[in-house]
Design a protein around this motif. Structure first.
Motif, short mmCIF file in Angstrom:
data_model
loop_
_atom_site.label_atom_id
_atom_site.label_comp_id
_atom_site.label_asym_id
_atom_site.label_seq_id
_atom_site.Cartn_x
_atom_site.Cartn_y
_atom_site.Cartn_z
N SER A 93 93.46 -43.31 95.08
CA SER A 93 94.30 -43.45 93.88
C SER A 93 93.53 -43.01 92.63
CB SER A 93 94.78 -44.89 93.72
OG SER A 93 95.63 -45.24 94.77
N GLY A 94 92.26 -43.37 92.58
CA GLY A 94 91.40 -42.94 91.48
C GLY A 94 91.24 -41.43 91.44
N GLY A 95 91.19 -40.80 92.59
CA GLY A 95 91.11 -39.35 92.66
C GLY A 95 92.35 -38.69 92.07
N VAL A 96 93.50 -39.28 92.34
CA VAL A 96 94.75 -38.76 91.77
C VAL A 96 94.70 -38.85 90.25
CG1 VAL A 96 97.24 -39.18 91.54
CG2 VAL A 96 96.16 -39.24 93.81
N THR A 97 94.28 -40.00 89.75
CA THR A 97 94.19 -40.20 88.30
C THR A 97 93.21 -39.21 87.66
OG1 THR A 97 94.72 -42.53 88.57
CG2 THR A 97 93.64 -41.90 86.51
N THR A 98 92.05 -39.06 88.26
CA THR A 98 91.04 -38.13 87.75
C THR A 98 91.55 -36.70 87.77
OG1 THR A 98 89.24 -39.58 88.46
CG2 THR A 98 88.68 -37.26 88.09
N GLY A 99 92.18 -36.31 88.87
CA GLY A 99 92.69 -34.95 89.00
C GLY A 99 93.76 -34.64 87.97
N LYS A 100 94.69 -35.56 87.76
CA LYS A 100 95.75 -35.34 86.78
C LYS A 100 95.16 -35.26 85.37
CE LYS A 100 99.66 -37.19 89.32
NZ LYS A 100 100.74 -38.19 89.33
N ALA A 101 94.17 -36.10 85.08
CA ALA A 101 93.54 -36.07 83.77
C ALA A 101 92.79 -34.76 83.56
CB ALA A 101 92.59 -37.26 83.60
N TYR A 102 92.12 -34.27 84.60
CA TYR A 102 91.40 -33.00 84.51
C TYR A 102 92.37 -31.87 84.17
CZ TYR A 102 88.64 -28.91 85.58
OH TYR A 102 88.03 -27.69 85.48
N ILE A 103 93.47 -31.81 84.90
CA ILE A 103 94.45 -30.73 84.68
C ILE A 103 95.02 -30.84 83.26
CG2 ILE A 103 96.71 -29.85 85.36
CD1 ILE A 103 95.87 -30.64 88.28
N ALA A 104 95.33 -32.03 82.82
CA ALA A 104 95.89 -32.22 81.47
C ALA A 104 94.90 -31.75 80.40
CB ALA A 104 96.27 -33.67 81.26
N ALA A 105 93.62 -31.96 80.66
CA ALA A 105 92.59 -31.59 79.67
C ALA A 105 92.20 -30.11 79.75
CB ALA A 105 91.35 -32.46 79.86
N ASN A 106 92.56 -29.46 80.82
CA ASN A 106 92.15 -28.07 81.03
C ASN A 106 93.33 -27.16 81.27
OD1 ASN A 106 89.06 -28.14 81.15
ND2 ASN A 106 89.66 -29.87 82.39
#
Length: 106
Positions: A93-106
């Motif tokens: 679940s943390g990986g999903v959160t991190t991945g979505k945040a990465y995409i939003a920031a990049n």
């Protein structure tokens, strides 16, 4: 024989590793073609940010699919990830959160 919840989540952690490494190293991540030069310095890949985001999204999608696994009835041998309290589920679940945040920031 069907996989257990632990086996499914352990395999899914590979996607978490990819997401976390890209989040930390960006285009220097080995998961997007980054390399190391003769002096041990990280060298960026030539992947575009859009292509890197595709790699992250693919891993997020995989994790989201795994996190929805549950049997539909008593004859279904699908692992019950939805009902699991495994710490590996939390990691995914943390990986999903991190991945979505990465995409939003990049």
């Amino acid at each position: 024989m069907a996989q257990t919840v632990a086996e499914v989540l352990t395999a899914a952690e590979d996607s978490v590793t990819v997401i976390n490494d890209i989040n930390t190293n960006g285009n220097k991540s080995v998961h997007v073609g980054g390399t190391t030069d003769a002096d041990g310095n990280a060298v960026a890949s030539d992947m575009s940010q859009a292509d890197i985001n595709v790699v992250v999204q693919r891993n997020v999608d995989h994790l989201e699919t795994i996190l929805l696994y549950e049997p539909v009835d008593s004859d279904d041998d699908t692992p019950n990830v939805v009902g699991s309290s495994s710490s590996k589920k939390t990691t995914c679940s943390g990986g999903v959160t991190t991945g979505k945040a990465y995409i939003a920031a990049n």
